[in-house]
Design an enzyme around this catalytic site. Structure first.
Site, PDB file in Angstrom:
ATOM      1  N   GLU A  13       0.850  -1.184   0.000  1.00  0.00           N
ATOM      2  CA  GLU A  13       0.000   0.000   0.000  1.00  0.00           C
ATOM      3  C   GLU A  13       0.882   1.229   0.000  1.00  0.00           C
ATOM      4  OE1 GLU A  13      -2.387  -0.621   3.571  1.00  0.00           O
ATOM      5  OE2 GLU A  13      -0.925   0.417   4.808  1.00  0.00           O
ATOM      6  N   ARG A  49      -9.000  -8.601  19.468  1.00  0.00           N
ATOM      7  CA  ARG A  49      -8.709  -8.986  20.859  1.00  0.00           C
ATOM      8  C   ARG A  49      -8.746  -7.745  21.734  1.00  0.00           C
ATOM      9  NH1 ARG A  49      -3.800  -6.320  20.429  1.00  0.00           N
ATOM     10  NH2 ARG A  49      -2.602  -6.825  18.578  1.00  0.00           N
TER      11      ARG A  49
HETATM   12  P1  ADP Z   1       1.340  -4.738  12.696  1.00  0.00           P
HETATM   13  O1  ADP Z   1       0.072  -5.513  12.612  1.00  0.00           O
HETATM   14  O2  ADP Z   1       2.545  -5.550  12.333  1.00  0.00           O
HETATM   15  O3  ADP Z   1       1.474  -3.970  13.970  1.00  0.00           O
HETATM   16  P2  ADP Z   1       0.304  -2.460  11.237  1.00  0.00           P
HETATM   17  O4  ADP Z   1      -0.301  -2.649   9.905  1.00  0.00           O
HETATM   18  O5  ADP Z   1      -0.625  -2.289  12.406  1.00  0.00           O
HETATM   19  O6  ADP Z   1       1.288  -3.672  11.508  1.00  0.00           O
HETATM   20  O7  ADP Z   1       1.316  -1.246  11.208  1.00  0.00           O
HETATM   21  C1  ADP Z   1       2.119  -0.930  12.331  1.00  0.00           C
HETATM   22  C2  ADP Z   1       2.729   0.456  12.185  1.00  0.00           C
HETATM   23  O8  ADP Z   1       3.480   0.546  10.965  1.00  0.00           O
HETATM   24  C3  ADP Z   1       1.723   1.577  12.097  1.00  0.00           C
HETATM   25  O9  ADP Z   1       1.266   1.990  13.361  1.00  0.00           O
HETATM   26  C4  ADP Z   1       2.565   2.648  11.383  1.00  0.00           C
HETATM   27  O10 ADP Z   1       3.465   3.255  12.265  1.00  0.00           O
HETATM   28  C5  ADP Z   1       3.356   1.832  10.389  1.00  0.00           C
HETATM   29  N1  ADP Z   1       2.670   1.750   9.078  1.00  0.00           N
HETATM   30  C6  ADP Z   1       1.885   0.735   8.628  1.00  0.00           C
HETATM   31  N2  ADP Z   1       1.392   0.986   7.390  1.00  0.00           N
HETATM   32  C7  ADP Z   1       1.862   2.188   7.029  1.00  0.00           C
HETATM   33  C8  ADP Z   1       1.716   3.025   5.854  1.00  0.00           C
HETATM   34  N3  ADP Z   1       0.969   2.645   4.809  1.00  0.00           N
HETATM   35  N4  ADP Z   1       2.338   4.222   5.837  1.00  0.00           N
HETATM   36  C9  ADP Z   1       3.094   4.609   6.905  1.00  0.00           C
HETATM   37  N5  ADP Z   1       3.282   3.887   8.019  1.00  0.00           N
HETATM   38  C10 ADP Z   1       2.682   2.687   8.097  1.00  0.00           C
END
Ligand code: ADP
Length: 445
Positions: free
Chosen positions: A200, A291
């Protein structure tokens, strides 16, 4: 009717669940590894069962051992906490097939949200905004590059089965994307057993803002407002607060509606969190955590709703005790106190030789540590959560300053000194936050 709950977890969350069960008049069963014999959750539960050696794969992740412990003790429900088996749909199914009550969402909802590429597609169909990206796992490097060129660099590759910040790679151009594609797939395969990755658009300095939802089996879904979790190191949250300094009533309404739509799309029941990235007034769905979360107490502080109590009620077939979104009163901030070096973030296990907890109005500590407790090296490094609540953000910060300064933990290094520096940071005080905030404190990818 639930009467005895087995807690398939350890640490502070196991104690939080035991406290909720006691309040509800339910008996409790603790399970523990050989390394956790002297843990407080083992002492506080009515019954205890050792389920295996220190290594989590052989104990807290050992499905057979956990189910056997429930059968031996006659427990009729299992609360998984967070981490370990909490988002394992297969485990939830086994629990139910064994005639036990699963204190969590339906296995199908866990599965639908557990595959992130799939989740993106599901919520898009309900009109929830997502960042431009792929709606299916990427088949090849070329496919990734073509798509990235369409949406524009930078992009982020993520593991479909991802979690905990693992398996994510940022690419600033086609060359870099080609380079990291196989690494990301390999990392995903290693960490989650499935190599599927999707991509993305990467936002350079967004905010992480999430919405807490609670749903019952009667189809009622309530949003409990947002939490700002932008202060992260290595994509792991460090400080969380509610409300967010950038969310006004109108935006809150939109984000809560989007979160409810996402939860409803998968027939959600129990506590869940819909995570968004926020940038320039716009927000985008990132994932749903199926969760209870580490940071749930900040929502409890500002809404007055006991989320664990609601989870128990709903699992027992009752309706939620709340009908609509509760008002957020005042401001709450949670500080994760980890056993780690405040500068290098390296884990710091060992014996707690000295301990004093902070006191005072608006101060809550969720923890499992005590003086003489030996922090084992096998699990995550969370020692305690300090949650402060004030009439406004300024009062919450002042309470944090007092409480962090009076929180004594001797014998291991902790993140307390780091938190004390952060609350004196001018950008933190002004609420100018982003996920890049920790870069100035030596955060590395
Ligand atoms: P996980 O499930 O491994 O924790 P997430 O999808 O929740 O992964 O993403 C964790 C962190 O990564 C987010 O809080 C943000 O800081 C960073 N992040 C994720 N996707 C993006 C994005 N598209 N652009 C910028 N930062 C991102």
């Amino acid at each position: 009717m639930i009467s005895k709950v087995l807690i398939a977890n350890r640490g502070e969350i196991a104690l939080r669940i035991i406290a909720a069960c006691r309040q509800a008049g339910l008996a409790t069963v603790a399970v523990h590894s050989e390394a956790d014999r002297d843990s407080l959750h083992v002492r506080m539960a009515d019954e205890k069962v050792c389920i295996g050696p220190a290594y989590a794969a052989a104990s807290y992740l050992n499905v057979t051992a956990v189910i056997a412990a429930a059968e031996i003790t006659g427990a009729d429900a299992i609360h998984p906490g967070y981490g370990f088996l909490a988002e394992n749909a297969h485990f939830a199914e086994i629990v139910q097939e064994c005639g036990l009550t699963w204190i969590g969402p339906p296995p199908e909802a866990i599965r639908a949200m557990g595959n992130k590429a799939n989740a993106r597609r599901t919520v898009t169909e309900r009109g929830v905004p997502v960042l431009p990206g792929s709606s299916e796992p990427l088949g090849s490097r070329d496919e990734a590059v073509t798509l990235a060129e369409q949406i524009g660099f930078p992009v982020i590759l993520k593991a479909s089965a991802g979690g905990g910040g693992k398996g994510m790679r940022v690419a600033r151009d086609a060359r870099e994307l080609r380079h990291v594609f196989e690494t990301a797939r390999h990392e995903a395969e290693k960490a989650f057993g499935v190599g599927d990755v999707y991509l993305e658009k990467y936002l350079t300095a967004p905010r992480h803002i999430e919405v807490q939802v609670m749903a019952d089996a009667g189809g009622r879904v309530v949003a409990l407002g947002e939490r700002e979790c932008s202060i992260q190191r290595r994509h792991q949250k460090l400080i969380e607060e509610a409300p967010s300094t950038v969310v006004d009533a109108e935006l809150r309404e939109k984000m809560c509606e989007a979160a409810i739509a996402a939860a409803a799309a998968v027939g959600y029941v129990s506590a869940g969190t819909v995570e968004f990235l926020y940038n320039d007034g716009e927000f985008y769905f990132m994932e749903m955590n199926t969760r209870i979360q580490v940071e749930h107490p900040v929502t409890e502080a500002v809404t007055g709703v006991d989320l664990l109590k609601e989870q128990l009620r709903v699992a027992d077939g009752h309706a939620l005790s709340i009908r609509k979104r509760p008002k957020m009163v005042g401001h709450a901030i949670e500080f994760r106190i980890n056993a780690e070096d405040p500068v290098t973030f390296a884990p710091s296990p060992g014996e707690i030789t000295e301990l004093a907890f902070p006191l005072g109005p608006g101060v809550r500590v969720d923890t499992h540590i005590y003086r003489g407790y030996v922090v084992p090296p096998y699990y995550d490094s969370l020692l305690a959560k300090l949650i402060v609540h004030g009439r406004d953000r300024q009062e919450a910060i002042a309470r944090a300053r007092g409480a962090l300064g009076m929180f004594l933990i001797g014998g291991v290094r902790t993140s307390i000194p780091l938190h004390l520096r952060i609350i004196d940071d001018a950008d933190f005080e002004a609420g100018r936050l982003s996920t890049q905030f920790m870069d100035r404190y030596g955060n590395r990818e």
